[in-house]
Design a protein around this motif. Sequence first.
Motif, PDB file in Angstrom:
ATOM      1  N   LYS A  68       0.803  -1.220   0.000  1.00  0.00           N
ATOM      2  CA  LYS A  68       0.000   0.000   0.000  1.00  0.00           C
ATOM      3  C   LYS A  68       0.842   1.280   0.000  1.00  0.00           C
ATOM      4  O   LYS A  68       0.399   2.348   0.415  1.00  0.00           O
ATOM      5  CB  LYS A  68      -1.011   0.056   1.172  1.00  0.00           C
ATOM      6  N   THR A  71       3.142   0.554  -4.852  1.00  0.00           N
ATOM      7  CA  THR A  71       3.759  -0.477  -5.697  1.00  0.00           C
ATOM      8  C   THR A  71       3.134  -0.462  -7.099  1.00  0.00           C
ATOM      9  O   THR A  71       3.845  -0.568  -8.108  1.00  0.00           O
ATOM     10  CB  THR A  71       3.513  -1.869  -5.068  1.00  0.00           C
ATOM     11  N   THR A  72       1.807  -0.345  -7.131  1.00  0.00           N
ATOM     12  CA  THR A  72       1.064  -0.390  -8.394  1.00  0.00           C
ATOM     13  C   THR A  72       1.461   0.767  -9.319  1.00  0.00           C
ATOM     14  O   THR A  72       1.297   0.693 -10.528  1.00  0.00           O
ATOM     15  CB  THR A  72      -0.456  -0.302  -8.072  1.00  0.00           C
ATOM     16  N   SER A 162      -4.973   2.822   3.794  1.00  0.00           N
ATOM     17  CA  SER A 162      -5.004   2.096   2.531  1.00  0.00           C
ATOM     18  C   SER A 162      -5.046   0.583   2.785  1.00  0.00           C
ATOM     19  O   SER A 162      -5.792  -0.153   2.140  1.00  0.00           O
ATOM     20  CB  SER A 162      -3.775   2.478   1.691  1.00  0.00           C
ATOM     21  N   TYR A 220       6.538   7.930  -1.565  1.00  0.00           N
ATOM     22  CA  TYR A 220       5.347   8.127  -2.415  1.00  0.00           C
ATOM     23  C   TYR A 220       5.023   9.629  -2.506  1.00  0.00           C
ATOM     24  O   TYR A 220       4.768  10.161  -3.585  1.00  0.00           O
ATOM     25  CB  TYR A 220       4.199   7.363  -1.758  1.00  0.00           C
ATOM     26  N   CYS A 259       1.572   6.372 -16.569  1.00  0.00           N
ATOM     27  CA  CYS A 259       1.446   5.679 -15.280  1.00  0.00           C
ATOM     28  C   CYS A 259       0.612   6.448 -14.262  1.00  0.00           C
ATOM     29  O   CYS A 259       0.572   6.066 -13.085  1.00  0.00           O
ATOM     30  CB  CYS A 259       2.836   5.402 -14.693  1.00  0.00           C
ATOM     31  N   ARG A 289      -7.599   2.974  -5.388  1.00  0.00           N
ATOM     32  CA  ARG A 289      -8.663   3.477  -4.513  1.00  0.00           C
ATOM     33  C   ARG A 289      -8.764   4.982  -4.742  1.00  0.00           C
ATOM     34  O   ARG A 289      -9.589   5.447  -5.491  1.00  0.00           O
ATOM     35  CB  ARG A 289      -8.363   3.108  -3.049  1.00  0.00           C
ATOM     36  N   GLN A 290      -7.819   5.762  -4.121  1.00  0.00           N
ATOM     37  CA  GLN A 290      -7.851   7.206  -4.306  1.00  0.00           C
ATOM     38  C   GLN A 290      -6.566   7.746  -4.915  1.00  0.00           C
ATOM     39  O   GLN A 290      -6.580   8.696  -5.673  1.00  0.00           O
ATOM     40  CB  GLN A 290      -8.051   7.878  -2.963  1.00  0.00           C
ATOM     41  N   GLY A 291      -5.455   7.156  -4.469  1.00  0.00           N
ATOM     42  CA  GLY A 291      -4.160   7.589  -4.992  1.00  0.00           C
ATOM     43  C   GLY A 291      -3.811   9.014  -4.590  1.00  0.00           C
ATOM     44  O   GLY A 291      -3.219   9.757  -5.367  1.00  0.00           O
TER      45      GLY A 291
HETATM   46  P1  A3P Z   1      -4.922   4.462  -1.623  1.00  0.00           P
HETATM   47  O1  A3P Z   1      -5.559   3.267  -1.011  1.00  0.00           O
HETATM   48  O2  A3P Z   1      -4.499   5.469  -0.601  1.00  0.00           O
HETATM   49  O3  A3P Z   1      -5.722   5.079  -2.704  1.00  0.00           O
HETATM   50  P2  A3P Z   1       0.176  -0.676  -3.504  1.00  0.00           P
HETATM   51  O4  A3P Z   1       0.204  -0.637  -4.960  1.00  0.00           O
HETATM   52  O5  A3P Z   1       1.536  -0.644  -2.859  1.00  0.00           O
HETATM   53  O6  A3P Z   1      -0.698  -1.748  -2.992  1.00  0.00           O
HETATM   54  O7  A3P Z   1      -0.455   0.716  -3.049  1.00  0.00           O
HETATM   55  C1  A3P Z   1      -1.786   1.012  -3.360  1.00  0.00           C
HETATM   56  C2  A3P Z   1      -1.991   2.494  -3.154  1.00  0.00           C
HETATM   57  O8  A3P Z   1      -1.391   3.198  -4.271  1.00  0.00           O
HETATM   58  C3  A3P Z   1      -3.468   2.837  -3.153  1.00  0.00           C
HETATM   59  O9  A3P Z   1      -3.571   3.983  -2.312  1.00  0.00           O
HETATM   60  C4  A3P Z   1      -3.695   3.152  -4.623  1.00  0.00           C
HETATM   61  O10 A3P Z   1      -4.856   3.901  -4.864  1.00  0.00           O
HETATM   62  C5  A3P Z   1      -2.427   3.921  -4.943  1.00  0.00           C
HETATM   63  N1  A3P Z   1      -2.112   3.956  -6.389  1.00  0.00           N
HETATM   64  C6  A3P Z   1      -2.315   2.983  -7.298  1.00  0.00           C
HETATM   65  N2  A3P Z   1      -1.917   3.397  -8.523  1.00  0.00           N
HETATM   66  C7  A3P Z   1      -1.454   4.661  -8.377  1.00  0.00           C
HETATM   67  C8  A3P Z   1      -0.932   5.621  -9.283  1.00  0.00           C
HETATM   68  N3  A3P Z   1      -0.791   5.364 -10.568  1.00  0.00           N
HETATM   69  N4  A3P Z   1      -0.543   6.820  -8.782  1.00  0.00           N
HETATM   70  C9  A3P Z   1      -0.674   7.096  -7.474  1.00  0.00           C
HETATM   71  N5  A3P Z   1      -1.185   6.232  -6.567  1.00  0.00           N
HETATM   72  C10 A3P Z   1      -1.563   5.023  -7.001  1.00  0.00           C
END
Ligand code: A3P
Length: 323
Positions: A68, A71-72, A162, A220, A259, A289-291
């Motif tokens: 969280k 990574t994504t 998150s 982040y 991205c 979710r929200q990012g």
């Molecule tokens: P939130 O739950 O606060 O929205 P991981 O990939 O490590 O599991 O982290 C997931 C978090 O990164 C989530 O945060 C997700 O919404 C956010 N996220 C995913 N893609 C993103 C992007 N392209 N840019 C910024 N945040 C992103």
Amino acid sequence: QEADEGRSSESYTEIISTLPREKGWTTEYMYQYQGFWYLSTTGVEGVMRVQKHFKARNEDILLATLPKSGTTWFKPLIFAIMNRGRCDFATHPVLTTSPHDLVPPLENYFHQNIAYPNLDSLSSPQLLFHTHISFTSLPQSVINSQGRIVYVCRNPKDVFVSTFYFLNRMADKNVEPLSVEEAFEQFCKGVSFYGPFWDHVLGYWKASLEWPERVLFMKYEDMKKDSPFHLKRLAEFMGCPFSSEEERQGVVHEILKLCSFENLSNLKVNNTGTFQLGTRKIGKHIFFRQGEVGDWRNHLTNDMVDRLNKIVEQKLSGSGLTF
Ligand code: A3P
């Protein structure tokens, strides 16, 4: 399929049965292995198998994160930096492949039910891997190699929120999930997804101070605040800095646009279908979710904020690392 040198699933189960366990946030139990907490026995077994089988190569990049922490986002960013000479932005693999299929977690490569890949046979000059494993539990071959590690972390209050929403969305149907207050208690005790949070970040923080050419420590929030600067810093660390010609052509901007949360979360490949995480299948959409930075303000009480701030401050004191 490479044999597991005689180590059967039963023998892993035997070791795991002796580990400390606590009530999970959304699973029956979480297990503590080498000081860190895992969601299930399968999670621990995955780490043990990675420790035993993964052979790091000097050329490769390992992205390490606490779940969280973005990574994504960082998976496709690093992939796009690495492959920018080979991929056209209009038909880029990021548009048609989920970040977690593009760069699967190491823990999944060595899952009990799949054939182990022969990484030696991969001909690509540089590969990207990902792991949530703490620095102190990394396979010895990673430490011994000259491979580079990019570590990404995020402020603990957003990580907590998150994680809470993520785990609730993938909860076992037969387990009553913890309330936000109960999950917060566990987080403060260090019993969290790959936690304790502070030990995970400190492990990589110290390594980045000791081996700055091998371990890059990123946040982040910094990437959100000044994305072009930090993307360039990342490319430089990876050994493939952007040329002034590339900068003039807008390559940095193209990668960031590709991205962005908005772009990735609206792609069909990311909002439909499932992803295999250990033994379970989870919807790909739940990684978005929200990012945003600071969503904790909408979910935590002032008392919770004060308490977590104090714990984190105390745990990180003297390290030079702050959130
Ligand atoms: P939130 O739950 O606060 O929205 P991981 O990939 O490590 O599991 O982290 C997931 C978090 O990164 C989530 O945060 C997700 O919404 C956010 N996220 C995913 N893609 C993103 C992007 N392209 N840019 C910024 N945040 C992103």
